[in-house]
Design a protein around this motif. Structure first.
Motif, short mmCIF file in Angstrom:
data_model
loop_
_atom_site.label_atom_id
_atom_site.label_comp_id
_atom_site.label_asym_id
_atom_site.label_seq_id
_atom_site.Cartn_x
_atom_site.Cartn_y
_atom_site.Cartn_z
N ILE A 162 55.26 -1.70 72.73
CA ILE A 162 56.66 -1.73 73.09
C ILE A 162 57.38 -0.59 72.38
CG2 ILE A 162 56.85 -4.18 73.66
CD1 ILE A 162 57.75 -4.75 70.85
N HIS A 163 58.50 -0.18 72.95
CA HIS A 163 59.20 0.97 72.39
C HIS A 163 60.53 0.63 71.77
CE1 HIS A 163 56.26 2.93 75.09
NE2 HIS A 163 56.21 3.77 74.07
N HIS A 164 60.95 -0.65 71.95
CA HIS A 164 62.24 -1.06 71.38
C HIS A 164 62.11 -2.38 70.67
CE1 HIS A 164 63.39 1.84 74.47
NE2 HIS A 164 64.41 2.10 73.67
N LEU A 165 62.84 -2.52 69.59
CA LEU A 165 62.85 -3.79 68.87
C LEU A 165 64.29 -4.14 68.51
CD1 LEU A 165 59.99 -3.50 66.20
CD2 LEU A 165 60.16 -5.23 67.99
N PRO A 166 64.74 -5.37 68.85
CA PRO A 166 66.05 -5.80 68.38
C PRO A 166 65.97 -6.04 66.86
CG PRO A 166 65.26 -7.19 70.19
CD PRO A 166 64.11 -6.37 69.74
N VAL A 167 67.02 -5.62 66.16
CA VAL A 167 67.07 -5.81 64.72
C VAL A 167 68.03 -6.95 64.44
CG1 VAL A 167 67.57 -4.73 62.49
CG2 VAL A 167 66.72 -3.34 64.40
N ILE A 168 67.62 -7.92 63.64
CA ILE A 168 68.52 -9.04 63.32
C ILE A 168 68.74 -9.11 61.82
CG2 ILE A 168 67.98 -10.47 65.35
CD1 ILE A 168 65.99 -11.98 63.53
N PRO B 213 62.49 -12.61 72.24
CA PRO B 213 61.72 -11.37 72.03
C PRO B 213 61.31 -11.22 70.56
CG PRO B 213 64.06 -10.88 72.15
CD PRO B 213 63.92 -12.35 72.43
N ILE B 214 60.30 -10.36 70.39
CA ILE B 214 59.89 -9.98 69.02
C ILE B 214 61.09 -9.26 68.38
CG2 ILE B 214 58.26 -8.63 67.66
CD1 ILE B 214 56.87 -10.68 69.36
N THR B 215 61.41 -9.62 67.16
CA THR B 215 62.51 -8.93 66.48
C THR B 215 62.01 -8.40 65.15
OG1 THR B 215 63.19 -10.95 65.36
CG2 THR B 215 64.26 -10.46 67.48
N ILE B 216 62.88 -7.64 64.54
CA ILE B 216 62.54 -7.14 63.21
C ILE B 216 63.76 -7.29 62.31
CG2 ILE B 216 63.16 -4.72 63.68
CD1 ILE B 216 60.26 -4.35 62.15
N GLY B 217 63.53 -7.55 61.04
CA GLY B 217 64.63 -7.79 60.10
C GLY B 217 65.15 -6.50 59.50
N LEU B 218 66.39 -6.57 59.03
CA LEU B 218 67.01 -5.39 58.40
C LEU B 218 66.22 -4.91 57.19
CD1 LEU B 218 70.84 -6.15 58.29
CD2 LEU B 218 69.73 -4.16 59.30
N ASN B 219 65.56 -5.85 56.52
CA ASN B 219 64.84 -5.47 55.29
C ASN B 219 63.38 -5.16 55.52
OD1 ASN B 219 67.05 -5.59 53.57
ND2 ASN B 219 66.90 -7.82 53.49
N ASP B 220 62.92 -5.24 56.77
CA ASP B 220 61.55 -4.81 57.06
C ASP B 220 61.49 -3.29 56.97
OD1 ASP B 220 60.29 -7.28 57.45
OD2 ASP B 220 61.15 -7.46 59.46
N THR B 221 60.25 -2.78 56.85
CA THR B 221 60.12 -1.33 56.68
C THR B 221 59.85 -0.63 58.00
OG1 THR B 221 57.75 -1.48 56.35
CG2 THR B 221 59.12 -1.64 54.38
N ALA B 222 60.06 0.66 57.96
CA ALA B 222 59.78 1.51 59.13
C ALA B 222 58.32 1.35 59.54
CB ALA B 222 60.08 2.96 58.81
N MET B 223 57.44 1.20 58.52
CA MET B 223 56.01 1.03 58.78
C MET B 223 55.76 -0.24 59.59
SD MET B 223 53.09 2.36 58.24
CE MET B 223 51.36 1.99 58.15
N THR B 224 56.41 -1.32 59.19
CA THR B 224 56.25 -2.59 59.90
C THR B 224 56.69 -2.43 61.36
OG1 THR B 224 56.83 -3.65 57.83
CG2 THR B 224 56.76 -5.06 59.78
N ALA B 225 57.82 -1.78 61.55
CA ALA B 225 58.33 -1.58 62.90
C ALA B 225 57.33 -0.77 63.73
CB ALA B 225 59.69 -0.87 62.85
N LEU B 226 56.80 0.29 63.11
CA LEU B 226 55.88 1.17 63.81
C LEU B 226 54.61 0.41 64.22
CD1 LEU B 226 55.70 4.14 64.65
CD2 LEU B 226 54.47 4.58 62.53
#
Lengths: 630, 229
Positions: free
Chosen positions: A257-263, A236-249
């Motif tokens: 999608i409404h959920h993203l696993p954080v790695i 799945p698409i993931t997002i890093g701990l150091n990515d920003t809220a903007m990137t996630a949004l």
């Protein structure tokens, strides 16, 4: 000492507080200081004549200067800290403007050679004196959108907070891919999660969501003993701990999608974040409003939900979300409010006797609603409509809708463009004849009044009715050059200001106004330009940015002009939102009226660029569609 | 009616300059005179001037010392900020607290300064062949004269423009009234300058002169019209 010249502290201090000299490093600022000659011009004196050679950059230390293009046409009034003379230096040609002191002036003047050296060495200095205002404007928009607002500490904005900074700390619930579908579902139910990451040796293999269970298990009656691995979404698409809220949004918005696993850095699963975690971080709880609108059982309940819209919008704006996303959000709320109120009214009045569509006009139709918008709507009545038998139902329906909207913060339309007005409840033929009249026998006032009707989209009911109406109208408009020329002329008649002079708004006729009407004098002309092109090419899009894009693609508008206008539009909308957020914070009523003294230097300069660009495009519009007639 | 030749300030200056030049002992002062006298028979817009401001330890030339001289050239109606120069004089005695408060030159800063003869040797070439501009120029004239006599044994002779006197002569005001530089600048809408050092005040004075010349009615003035009487 010796041959080195002495620092003149007051001159340096002035440079340190005046852009672009303030951003130079100390050595280069000293180069400027050493090059400066001070000159004095009494009020009424011509400093440079149009056509004369100019070999200096002039910085106004005190006083004011008027620039007249070719010596005759007012192009700008400048005050303390403004510079002039650089376009001729950059072009290495004669001055195009006559510069006259309109107050006693003390000027700091820099030799052209020094100016060129600084331009060569300092990128920011070069950018500041860019004579291509559309490039400047695009850069301003890019700075606002890419790096966040310019005038503030980006690190303090919630949108730039890292994911890691707002995780709850609760360990992530995850499952083994070897679990059966039934076991996985039981785990999700027990832990009350809608997304289950599946991990092997701490590594994320895939995810399963409620939706997967619905679509890949229940709908196909899959055996619950099947390993969950078979139905998971792998990698799945993931997002890093150091990515920003903007990137996630953005990631969530782009991929629906409404959920993203954080790695974490090692690739290990840390948590799952949801869209509402992100939006909650923005302080907006913006997602709650649509849900509350959906759930509201009365117009009063709905009004309670929409009452929070201004806060949600302010939060998005201050979080750094760009204006076009904010208007889309506000327009979505506006649309939902219309639909829910209509449903509530139908619950009360019973189902409609004939099919119909609720159509909206203007900013809501363009997805460009801001705060404090009026309602602009109508009914397109379908097959079988009989005035005598059905009018009272639709009148009552319209009354409830309109009152509900007013209670929800959408003021009654001053121009009476509301379904409560019998004129705005027509069957398809009735609407077509109304539009047909505007198109076939245009007159200047009617063109002005009817313009917003050409921005229409269905909100509820039989969408096909609106689609048919729009297609017919646009085909008719496209083929009527006279009508298009009236539209273009009406647009081009807007008095777009020249710029600012101190705390005044400067107009072509040298008049100085106290306030800028951001909507009427800057945003509306771009909307008008986009609409003219949409009509001329029967472009179905209603949004201004989409229309500009489509017009460029269809060859009606030069791609560069489309890009410039889009940048100008986004910049202006952003200024409006920031301004309105300020008004709200101060407890003032919302308006589009902007006193120039409240504008930052950045905004003033880029507004001036936007004005210039709009004026040029309005002239172009007039010559393209109205044969240059005025 | 043309002024009588002996009433023309230029004639008086030329006589004094020639006399001083002939008597100056060899050294920086003699070099100053040898460079020649400034061109006085010209329009202001063509002239070469230098704005001077002295920071001193007091207002009595006989007793007090020059601490700092700031100069900014004014050539063809333009002040050349890049040519601004500061010359620091080493004080002869410890500074009075009152004067430290005014110009901010402390004993420490002054310790980096030049001995009086070296400082004058540095300053005089900056003034050579130029008309000097100062606000309340009497102070600058007397302090420079006193210092040259003390160090070199000869007088300092230079043509001066005094912005304070010019204001009174051209625009009215009580003769002899002392109007501060900042107050006069404010009347012309010139910006407020925070720093009070020699260079800053010299520039401030030069800007005031530009404003006065621009506001004078009639044809553009000759340099002679500006000279201190």
């Amino acid at each position: 000492m010796g041959d080195e010249s002495a620092e003149v502290r007051d001159v340096l201090a002035f440079l340190q507080s005046t852009e672009p000299f303030a951003s130079l490093d100390d050595d280069h600022r000293r180069v400027v200081e050493k090059g400066i000659e001070v000159a004095y011009f009494r009020r009424g004196t011509v400093i440079t004549d149009a056509g004369d050679a100019n070999d200096r950059l002039s910085l106004i230390r005190s006083g004011a200067v008027e620039l007249m293009l070719g010596g005759t046409q007012l192009s700008a009034r400048l005050g303390e800290r403004d510079c002039f003379g650089y376009p001729s230096l950059i072009r290495r040609g004669p001055a195009q403007n006559t510069a006259t002191a309109i107050e006693d002036c003390l000027l700091y003047r820099l030799p052209g050679a020094t100016f060129h050296v600084l331009r060569e060495r300092c990128a920011d200095f070069r950018k500041f004196f860019d004579i291509d205002e559309s490039a400047r404007l695009r850069r301003a928009v890019a700075r606002m959108e890419g790096d966040g607002p310019v005038a503030g500490d980006e690190s303090g904005l919630a949108i730039y907070a890292t994911i890691g900074s707002f995780l709850s700390g609760r360990p992530a619930v995850s499952g083994d891919p070897a679990l059966s579908v039934g076991e996985a579902a039981a785990l999700m139910a027990r832990e009350d999660v809608s997304t289950l990451p599946l991990c092997e040796d701490g590594r994320l293999l895939g995810i399963v969501t409620d939706k997967d269970l619905r679509r890949r298990v229940l709908a196909v009656q899959l055996d619950l003993a099947t390993p969950v691995r078979a139905i998971m979404t792998p990698d799945p698409i993931t997002i890093g701990l150091n990515d920003t809220a903007m990137t996630a949004l953005l990631e969530m918005t782009r991929r629906h999608i409404h959920h993203l696993p954080v790695i974490d850095a090692s690739g290990a699963l840390v948590a799952v974040i949801s869209a509402s975690d992100v939006l909650g971080q923005l302080g907006a709880h913006s997602l709650r409003i649509p849900a509350e609108i959906e759930r509201s059982a009365s117009a009063q309940e709905l009004a309670t939900a929409t009452a929070r819209l201004p806060d949600a919008v302010s939060a998005l704006v201050s979080a750094g979300v760009d204006a076009s996303h904010v208007t889309h959000y506000a327009s979505a709320i506006g649309g939902s409010a219309h639909c829910r109120l209509l449903e509530l009214a139908q619950t009360e009045l019973g189902p409609p006797p004939v099919p119909f569509a609720l159509v909206c006009f203007g900013s809501l139709a363009r997805y460009e609603q801001g705060l404090g918008s009026d309602q602009d709507n109508g009914f397109v009545l379908g097959e079988g409509y009989d005035e005598a038998r059905h009018n009272s139902y639709f009148a009552a329906l319209a009354k409830r809708l309109s009152d509900g909207l007013a209670a929800a913060g959408y003021a009654y339309c001053k121009g009476d463009i509301m379904a409560t007005n019998p004129d705005c409840r027509r069957d398809l033929a009735g609407w077509q004849s109304r539009f047909g009249h505007w198109i076939a026998t245009p007159d200047p006032q009617a063109v002005l009044d009817s313009a917003i009707f050409f921005d229409m989209r269905p909100l509820a009911g039989e969408e096909e009715l609106v689609k048919q109406l729009r297609e017919g109208v646009f085909a008719q408009a496209r083929d009527n050059r006279i009508f298009l020329s009236f539209m273009a002329r009406a647009a081009a008649s807007t008095a777009v200001p020249l710029g600012f002079f101190r705390n005044f708004l400067l107009h072509h006729d040298a008049d100085e106004g106290d306030v800028l009407d951001l909507k009427r004098q800057a945003i509306a002309p771009i909307v008008d330009i986009a609409r003219c092109h949409a009509l001329a090419r029967a472009i179905p899009a209603t949004g201004t940015l989409e229309r500009l894009d489509a017009a460029a693609a269809a060859g009606g508008l030069h791609p560069e002009a489309a890009r410039d206008l889009a940048a100008g539009f986004e910049f202006l909308c952003d200024v409006r939102f920031r301004h309105q957020a300020g008004q709200r914070a101060r407890g003032e009523p919302l308006s589009n009226l902007l006193p120039p003294r409240e504008l930052s230097r950045f905004d003033r300069e880029h507004l001036r660029d936007a004005f210039r660009l709009i004026r040029a495009q309005l002239d172009k519009l007039r010559s393209d569609f109205a044969g240059g007639l005025t | 009616m043309a002024p009588l030749w002996f009433a023309d300030p230029r004639r008086r200056f030329e006589r004094a300059f020639a006399r001083a030049a002939s008597q100056a002992p060899a050294g920086p002062l003699a070099d100053y005179y040898a460079a020649g006298s400034p061109r006085l028979y010209t329009a202001f817009s063509d002239a070469e001037l230098v704005c001077v401001d002295l920071e001193t330890d007091g207002l009595t030339p006989q007793r007090d010392a020059i601490l700092e001289a700031g100069t900014v050239p004014l050539v063809q109606g333009r002040l050349q900020v890049g040519e601004a120069k500061r010359t620091r004089f080493r004080p002869i005695q410890a500074l009075s607290p009152a004067s430290v408060a005014i110009h901010g030159i402390t004993d420490d800063a002054a310790a980096e300064a030049l001995r009086e003869d070296d400082a004058l040797a540095q300053l005089l070439p900056l003034l050579a062949r130029r008309v000097l501009v100062a606000h309340f120029a009497q102070i600058e004239a007397e302090f420079l004269d006193r210092a040259c006599r003390r160090v070199f044994g000869g007088p300092f002779v230079a043509p001066f423009v005094c912005t304070m006197q010019l204001q009174q002569r051209w625009f009215g005001g009580k003769p002899g009234e002392i109007v501060r530089l900042g107050a006069l600048r404010a009347r012309y809408g010139l910006p407020h300058y925070a720093a009070h050092d020699g260079v800053g005040d010299a520039l401030a004075c030069g800007e005031l002169l530009l404003a006065q010349v621009a506001h004078k009615s009639g044809s553009p003035p000759s340099l002679a019209e500006l000279l201190r009487r």
